[in-house]
Design an enzyme around this catalytic site. Structure first.
Site, PDB file in Angstrom:
ATOM      1  N   ASP A  72     -10.647  31.011 -16.456  1.00 15.79           N
ATOM      2  CA  ASP A  72     -10.014  30.617 -15.211  1.00 15.79           C
ATOM      3  C   ASP A  72      -9.136  29.393 -15.501  1.00 15.79           C
ATOM      4  O   ASP A  72      -9.304  28.724 -16.525  1.00 15.79           O
ATOM      5  CB  ASP A  72     -11.098  30.287 -14.183  1.00 15.79           C
ATOM      6  CG  ASP A  72     -10.542  29.739 -12.896  1.00 15.79           C
ATOM      7  OD1 ASP A  72      -9.670  30.393 -12.300  1.00 15.79           O
ATOM      8  OD2 ASP A  72     -10.961  28.641 -12.493  1.00 15.79           O
ATOM      9  N   ASP A  87      -7.536  26.795 -12.630  1.00 12.23           N
ATOM     10  CA  ASP A  87      -7.761  25.628 -11.772  1.00 12.23           C
ATOM     11  C   ASP A  87      -9.235  25.270 -11.709  1.00 12.23           C
ATOM     12  O   ASP A  87     -10.090  26.088 -11.363  1.00 12.23           O
ATOM     13  CB  ASP A  87      -7.234  25.908 -10.363  1.00 12.23           C
ATOM     14  CG  ASP A  87      -5.721  26.047 -10.350  1.00 12.23           C
ATOM     15  OD1 ASP A  87      -5.041  25.107 -10.775  1.00 12.23           O
ATOM     16  OD2 ASP A  87      -5.223  27.114  -9.928  1.00 12.23           O
TER      17      ASP A  87
END
Length: 228
Positions: free
Chosen positions: A23, A25
């Site tokens: 991922d 953020d």
């Protein structure tokens, strides 16, 4: 090489894998300042409690967050708002920095199978990775690549397929409830990063990426040495 997890002690974990799915953020890029600015403004525009909005924004695509918060609103309005929010977030990189340990972590992955799997679109991902001075993985699954937002596992399954590995051979790095649920639904092990991840029972948890050491294995694959 079979993927497996070997607990070492309560304070250390070793995971072996063929590939990593990352991922963006909250996991390798700290964009919380921008997210707070944009989403608190959006909450005010719609008469919503900003603190309650911030509890659900992380990990999802914007339109999916809006659908949770405004369940009776037509989805086309959510998609229109999402486009506006993406433009605002792409233009605002003030305060976007790497998560602690991310530069060394990404450098250690050079030449090893890994992919970015993010709810951001490609322009936003490029803006934030650039602002954080992190290398953009050659394989990336962005918002344009999927038909369903996390917690749907589609993004992680596509990332594994593009790298050429089975889900059980992959380890996901995630920070949010939606992302951890997506990784688990994909049949992958999950390393939770940061304070948001701790409450959602990932296979291993670290405060930041300074707690992870990557070791390439002869003949392919890698080992993650994780200390809590």
């Amino acid at each position: 090489m079979p993927a497996h997890r070997t607990p070492v002690t309560s304070a250390a974990t070793t995971l072996t894998a063929r590939a990593l799915l990352l991922d963006m953020d909250g996991t390798i890029v700290n964009s919380d300042a921008v997210v707070e600015r944009c989403w608190r403004q959006w909450a005010g525009e719609h008469g919503l409690d900003p603190d309650e909005v911030m509890k659900v924004v992380h990990g999802r695509q914007g339109y999916a967050t809006m659908a949770v918060l405004l369940p009776d609103r037509p989805m086309e309005q959510n998609h229109a708002d999402n486009r506006r929010m993406l433009a605002a977030e792409t233009a605002d990189v003030d305060g976007v920095v790497p998560v602690a340990g991310a530069p060394a972590f990404m450098a250690a992955l050079a030449g090893l199978p890994h992919a970015l799997v993010t709810s951001a679109d490609l322009r936003l991902a490029e803006a934030r990775m650039g602002a954080a001075a992190l290398p953009m993985p050659a394989v990336r699954v962005t918002a344009e690549s999927v038909g369903a937002s996390k917690p749907d596992p589609e993004g992680f399954l596509k990332g594994a397929a593009r790298l050429g590995f089975a889900p059980e051979e992959c380890v996901v790095f995630e920070d949010s409830e939606a992302g951890i649920a997506a990784g688990r639904a994909a049949g992958m092990r999950v390393v939770g990063v940061g304070p948001r991840a701790a409450a959602h029972a990932p296979d291993a948890h670290v405060a930041d990426l300074t707690r992870v050491r990557v070791e390439a294995l002869p003949g392919g694959g890698l080992t993650l040495h994780i200390s809590s």
